[in-house]
Design an enzyme around this catalytic site. Structure first.
Site, PDB file in Angstrom:
ATOM      1  N   SER A   1       0.586  -1.395  -0.174  1.00  0.00           N
ATOM      2  CA  SER A   1       0.093   0.025   0.139  1.00  0.00           C
ATOM      3  C   SER A   1       0.720   1.381   0.011  1.00  0.00           C
ATOM      4  CB  SER A   1      -0.794  -0.065   1.298  1.00  0.00           C
ATOM      5  OG  SER A   1      -0.154  -0.336   2.358  1.00  0.00           O
TER       6      SER A   1
ATOM      7  N   HIS B   1      -5.262  -2.971  -2.822  1.00  0.00           N
ATOM      8  CA  HIS B   1      -4.887  -2.075  -4.093  1.00  0.00           C
ATOM      9  C   HIS B   1      -4.761  -2.490  -5.417  1.00  0.00           C
ATOM     10  CE1 HIS B   1      -4.165   0.953  -0.800  1.00  0.00           C
ATOM     11  NE2 HIS B   1      -3.707  -0.043  -0.305  1.00  0.00           N
TER      12      HIS B   1
ATOM     13  N   LYS C   1     -11.658   1.238  -2.275  1.00  0.00           N
ATOM     14  CA  LYS C   1     -10.661   1.815  -2.965  1.00  0.00           C
ATOM     15  C   LYS C   1     -10.956   1.670  -4.412  1.00  0.00           C
ATOM     16  CE  LYS C   1      -7.672   1.185   0.764  1.00  0.00           C
ATOM     17  NZ  LYS C   1      -6.948   0.175   1.798  1.00  0.00           N
TER      18      LYS C   1
END
Ligand SMILES: *Cc1c(COP(=O)(O)O)cnc(C)c1O
Length: 389
Positions: free
Chosen positions: A175, A203, A235
């Site tokens: 991350s 991610h 995200k």
């Protein structure tokens, strides 16, 4: 920590450049945000595909709230599990190519829930040193023995797995660094050691792979190699929440035993409806990933030309290495004066001496936005030069 110690500790953090302050950030449109009354371009959101304010996602959210109300009222096992949640779980299972998916209210809780359900006192959990805090905390909550290895060091992971580990957990995309875990090698090592492999793809999902299937699609890995896949919805999907995808027995076991699943209120059904709309966009609009790749290449080319210290990343996470935490904060402040919002990331989020500006790119950015960021970085560099000379 006694009451009198708090002031001293806060002073120490300030003196070391480690004091954390929140900015009030008012999103206006796409990557534009209002900070302290002025509009700036944001380069630190994890809304990589620009879906958080997409009209279809917003509409689904509004309809969901009208249909189900705002609060879900209870946990999934009581009365919180609506048709919206159930449909989203089935769609996430299909999207990840796995028999089942299970929603959690946040990624932090999913990681705590899974690891503390599958391991306990006497078990060994193996983790990369740069894993997300929630994976590290999960091992502590489980009271398992945590064995960490140097970042992406496969031999180190193999050696710790050989100590009889029950589970190895890694970020798919790290991350704060943006690089990928060597998943094929780790999968092979986990198989030899007969340990669970859990990948936190917060991610990667939506962003990597031709279909947006994430780090696993990127490597061509499935359920066999990676039995536990964790994904977050806040995200790349632009909404909120998280899920675990895996085989039937794993999911049923988590429903019985994962305390982070059982003892908390289900996400609002409207969030589930919004996420279903976001998932359709992730699948349908491959141009968002293509556009991101163009932006990443443009940023890396431009930053390299400026002599910036890029990190080894091919993902939308493109940190600029600074080192000193105070210097990172000052650079962030100066970029803000030039209409660019990038937050400084400092210890303990990253190791000592590795403070950085964590630049993230999004499909909501234009090439012009990236150029504006590069121009601002160049201007800050010139200021540095003149103040030193
Ligand atoms: C953001 C993040 C989480 C936590 O997810 P939330 O839904 O924000 O709680 C977990 N793991 C990684 C790698 C993350 O980046």
């Amino acid at each position: 920590m006694k009451r009198d110690d708090l002031d001293r500790e806060l002073e120490r953090l300030a003196a070391e450049g480690l004091y954390r302050r929140r900015r009030v950030v008012d999103p206006t449109r796409g990557a534009l945000q209002r900070v302290d009354g002025r509009e700036v371009v944001g380069f630190c959101s994890n809304d990589y595909l620009g879906l958080a304010d997409h009209p279809e996602v917003v509409k689904a959210f509004r309809r969901g709230a009208e249909r189900y109300g705002v609060g879900s009222g209870a946990s999934h096992l009581i009365t919180g599990h609506t048709p919206a949640h159930h449909a989203l779980e089935e769609e996430l299972a299909a999207f990840t190519g796995r028999p089942r998916a299970l929603l959690f209210s946040t990624g932090y809780m999913a990681n705590l829930g899974v690891i503390s359900a599958l391991t306990g006192r006497g078990d060994t959990v193996v983790e990369d040193r740069l894993n997300h805090a929630s994976l590290i905390d999960a091992a502590a909550l489980a009271a398992a023995r945590l064995r960490r290895y140097r970042h992406n060091d496969v031999a180190g992971a193999v050696a710790r797995l050989a100590e009889g580990a029950a589970l190895i957990a890694v970020d798919g995309v790290f991350s704060m660094d943006g690089d990928l875990a060597p998943l094929p090698e780790l999968a092979a090592a986990a198989k030899v050691a007969d340990a669970w492999l859990m990948v936190d793809d917060a991610h990667g999902l939506g962003v990597l792979g031709a279909r947006g299937g994430g780090t696993l699609e990127h490597y061509g890995l499935g359920l066999e190699e990676v039995p536990i896949l964790m994904g977050t919805l806040g995200k790349g999907f632009g909404t909120f929440g998280a899920f675990i995808a895996g085989e039937e027995a794993l999911i049923e076991y988590l429903i019985q035993r994962a305390r982070g699943y059982i003892y908390t209120t289900a996400m609002p059904a409207a969030v589930a409806e919004a996420t279903r709309a976001a998932l359709r966009l992730v699948e349908r609009e491959g141009w968002r990933r293509d556009h991101l790749r163009t932006l990443i290449a443009r940023f890396r080319r431009g930053a390299a030309r400026l002599g910036a210290r890029l990190m080894d990343s091919t993902t939308p996470i493109q940190p600029l290495f600074v080192g000193d935490p105070g210097a990172a904060t000052r650079l962030s402040d100066r970029l803000l004066e030039r209409g660019i919002l990038v937050t400084a990331i400092r210890p303990p989020t990253v190791p000592k001496g590795t403070a950085r500006l964590r630049v993230t790119l999004s499909a909501a950015h234009t090439e012009g936005d990236v150029d504006r960021l590069l121009d601002a970085l160049e201007a800050c560099r010139h200021e540095d030069g003149s103040s030193e000379g």
